[in-house]
Design an enzyme around this catalytic site. Structure first.
Site, PDB file in Angstrom:
ATOM      1  CE  LYS A  62      -3.743  -2.533   2.024  1.00 59.24           C
ATOM      2  NZ  LYS A  62      -4.361  -3.113   3.209  1.00 59.24           N
ATOM      3  CD  GLN A  91      -3.600  -4.973   6.270  1.00 54.57           C
ATOM      4  OE1 GLN A  91      -3.440  -4.009   5.542  1.00 54.57           O
ATOM      5  NE2 GLN A  91      -4.248  -6.056   5.877  1.00 54.57           N
ATOM      6  CG  ASP A 149     -10.227  -1.289   4.145  1.00 54.70           C
ATOM      7  OD1 ASP A 149      -9.846  -1.469   2.972  1.00 54.70           O
ATOM      8  OD2 ASP A 149      -9.680  -1.797   5.133  1.00 54.70           O
TER       9      ASP A 149
END
Ligand code: NDP
Length: 283
Positions: free
Chosen positions: A53, A97, A120
């Site tokens: 990322k 995460q 997300d």
């Protein structure tokens, strides 16, 4: 024999477009899209994802900030950092995460993120907006699946779509996205009776079960588009999908490989959401 859908190339093209859009935003408003990633603990797979990322952000000219916290970090500390990032104007996207260590409730951290910064797409606000047919941030992996179909001009409307897997991360949001594109959608799971009979109906078959090569060739309809979301590491380190590729490719019209199919799209869609959040914030 199926033609292969090259997710790596599509993801690269999307990322290049975002680099150009980010440059335009920077020129016009002096803003770089900013993504903050919080990683708690030292799960090796998560470390790889977070590194990927960061690299993608750097290449696209985005600002990226990483918080690497020890595995024993209390939930309250993670929530405190999220609170700070929610208020930070240079950060447009916040991602925690997953998975997080057991002392941290995943739903508590996701719900603490400002939905406008939930790139997300997992906050109940964003899940609800998808449900109501008016999405705000869409979950990255399923929107990557839709993007792949669109870039290859594979029609969705009116098609019989079958998804194997009903997770909040992939199967469920993808079912809503395909439904909003006017597919007829069936979602399968571990209690589905005669899975093969259902998957053989699919003109678009998506495997998102997390079971190595469970979709065999005889479960694929002749001419189907087969999208493999699964990422399974076999002993020896080899990566395989949820679809037995060699068997399925003899029946499918289109198929995604693993690796190099859906996987690279997830980060591309994360950047797309972050760019959109930055653009909205810039007015
Ligand atoms: P989950 O484990 O959360 O969900 C798996 C789903 O598949 C469940 O709904 C489960 O059913 C169903 N399932 C499992 N086994 C079977 C079976 N034998 N028959 C029918 N249904 C079955 O996984 P995720 O959705 O998080 O991930 C799925 C896969 O996608 C994984 O391999 C993961 O690594 C990969 N993934 C890839 C990403 C990418 O970037 N490409 C991103 C996210 C995930 P039930 O609900 O009944 O238990």
């Amino acid at each position: 024999m199926a033609a292969v859908i090259d997710g790596k190339a599509v993801a690269q093209a999307v990322r290049e477009e975002l680099r150009e859009k980010a440059a335009v935003l920077k020129e016009a408003k002096g803003i770089a899209p900013g993504l903050a990633v919080i990683l708690v603990g030292d799960d090796p797979a998560s470390q790889v994802y977070v590194r990927g990322k960061r690299k993608a952000c750097d290449e696209a000219g985005f600002l990226s900030r990483e918080y690497r916290l020890p595995a024993e970090t209390p939930e309250a500390e993670v929530l405190r950092i999220i609170g700070e990032l929610n208020a930070d104007p240079v950060i447009h996207g916040i991602l925690v995460q997953m998975p997080v260590p057991p002392q941290i409730r995943p739903e508590a951290v996701v719900e603490a993120i400002d939905p406008r910064k939930d790139v997300d797409g997992l906050h109940p606000f964003n899940a609800g907006r998808l449900f109501s047919g008016d999405p705000f941030h869409k979950a990255c992996t399923p929107s990557g699946v839709i993007e792949l179909l669109d870039r290859y001009r594979i029609p969705i409307e009116g098609k019989e779509a079958v998804i194997v897997g009903r997770s909040n991360l992939v199967g469920k949001p993808l079912s809503l996205m395909l439904l909003s594109r006017h597919a007829t959608v069936t979602v399968c799971h571990t209690r589905t009776r005669d899975l093969g009979a259902v998957t053989r109906r699919a003109e678009i078959l998506v495997a998102a079960a997390g079971k190595a090569e469970m979709v065999r060739g005889d479960m694929v309809r002749e001419g189907a588009v087969v999208i493999d979301v699964g990422i399974n590491r076999l002993g020896g380190g080899k990566l395989v999908g949820d679809v037995a590729f060699n068997e399925a490719e003899t029946r499918a019209s289109w198929i995604t490989p693993v690796p190099g199919g859906v996987g690279p799209m997830t980060i591309a869609m994360l950047l797309a959401n972050t760019w959109r959040a930055a653009e909205r914030a810039a007015g």
